[in-house]
Design an enzyme around this catalytic site. Structure first.
Site, short mmCIF file in Angstrom:
data_model
loop_
_atom_site.label_atom_id
_atom_site.label_comp_id
_atom_site.label_asym_id
_atom_site.label_seq_id
_atom_site.Cartn_x
_atom_site.Cartn_y
_atom_site.Cartn_z
N MET A 30 1.96 -6.06 5.01
CA MET A 30 1.07 -7.03 4.35
C MET A 30 1.87 -8.27 3.94
SD MET A 30 -1.96 -5.14 2.48
CE MET A 30 -1.17 -4.81 0.92
N HIS A 37 10.93 -3.57 4.04
CA HIS A 37 10.29 -3.92 5.32
C HIS A 37 11.37 -4.15 6.39
CE1 HIS A 37 7.26 -5.61 2.35
NE2 HIS A 37 6.51 -4.80 3.06
#
Ligand code: AMP
Length: 281
Positions: A30, A37
């Site tokens: 997102m 990430h």
């Protein structure tokens, strides 16, 4: 590295890659990317010829009173991190690109989505399953990468991939933490400096539980009580849940005799944070 906003353009690029016989990894996110990430992207880069990072704040996984509008966004910074990690492409669609106006098809799941985060966020996993299904259809990756930080999500995606016969290998990646133990999260940015200190209680309390299991404690209620008691020493923390569940079914266990997931969600002020650990006796 390119940023692509349209599904059609992405598909055209993917067709070329496929024609050239290249393997493709997908990292759904997102956005507002951090080292957690990045670890997924780096892993994907090491295992695939091309890596697509999707950067999309998916509206269908937010409840009505949740933080969809305020969720942090920074595409420029995200693109720089993706480039540095070796990604080939960032897919950054508008919500209208992903969901046509009269979209009325969703992917839902029984059982695994009802407990843990599903109790407080009853529509969350329907949104997650729907968007991940759409990404799987659009990208058709060989492998898709998800963090163990969102352990319930990982279990749900594994199950969905099996149940719906996606020919995609799901790769789970370990939790990346700050030096002091706080699990990295885009939502950490909401925390004041006082709340940031208080947020450490999640990891500290879970560590306590893990130590008890390692020392041989096998009664789930005893471990859970100790974790809850420790959480409650932090005045800024309000527990949503602490649960010890079977790692596969996510159903509550009474005895710790097979692989378990100990998961928690805690409000620090108005910010809801999650963390977990897995244990194999
Ligand atoms: P999000 O952008 O929060 O939806 O997360 C995208 C992916 O990154 C999910 O698969 C998460 O589980 C994963 N992720 C987020 N934070 C971390 C972390 N601290 N360590 C490892 N993976 C993470």
């Amino acid at each position: 590295m390119q940023i692509v906003q349209s599904i059609e353009e992405l598909r055209a690029i993917l067709r070329e890659w496929r024609k050239a016989g290249l393997s493709v990894g997908l990292v759904p996110t997102m956005g507002y990317l951090h080292e957690g990430h990045k670890s997924l992207i780096v892993r994907a880069v090491s295992e695939n010829d091309r890596v697509v990072v999707s950067d999309f704040v998916n509206p269908t996984q937010f409840g009505v009173n949740e933080d969809l509008a305020s969720y942090p966004r920074d595409l420029r910074r995200d693109a720089a991190l993706c480039e540095e990690a070796g990604a080939s492409l960032v897919f950054h669609p508008e919500a209208e690109e992903m969901y046509v106006k009269d979209n009325c098809t969703f992917v839902d799941m029984d059982s695994l989505t009802k407990g843990l985060c599903g109790k407080t966020r009853p529509t969350h996993f329907r949104g997650v399953c729907t968007v991940v299904t759409k990404l799987f259809h659009i990208v058709s990756p060989d492998r898709a990468y998800f963090g163990e930080k969102d352990a319930q999500q990982l279990a749900v995606i594994r199950r969905m991939t099996r149940d719906l016969n996606f020919d995609i290998t799901i790769v789970g990646c370990p939790i990346v933490r700050e030096q002091d133990g706080l699990a990295l999260s885009s939502r950490n940015t909401y925390l004041s400096s006082e709340e940031r200190k208080a947020a450490l209680i999640l990891h500290k309390s879970l560590l306590l539980g893990e130590e008890m299991m390692k020392a041989g404690e096998r009664d789930a209620a005893t471990v859970k009580e100790a974790i809850v008691r420790n959480m409650k020493t932090e005045p800024l923390a309000r527990i949503d849940y602490v649960e010890i569940v079977d790692a596969g079914t996510l159903e509550n266990v009474t005895r710790i005799e097979s692989p378990v997931l100990t998961a928690t969600a805690v409000y620090i002020g108005s910010t809801r944070l999650i963390d977990n650990f897995s244990f194999c006796p």
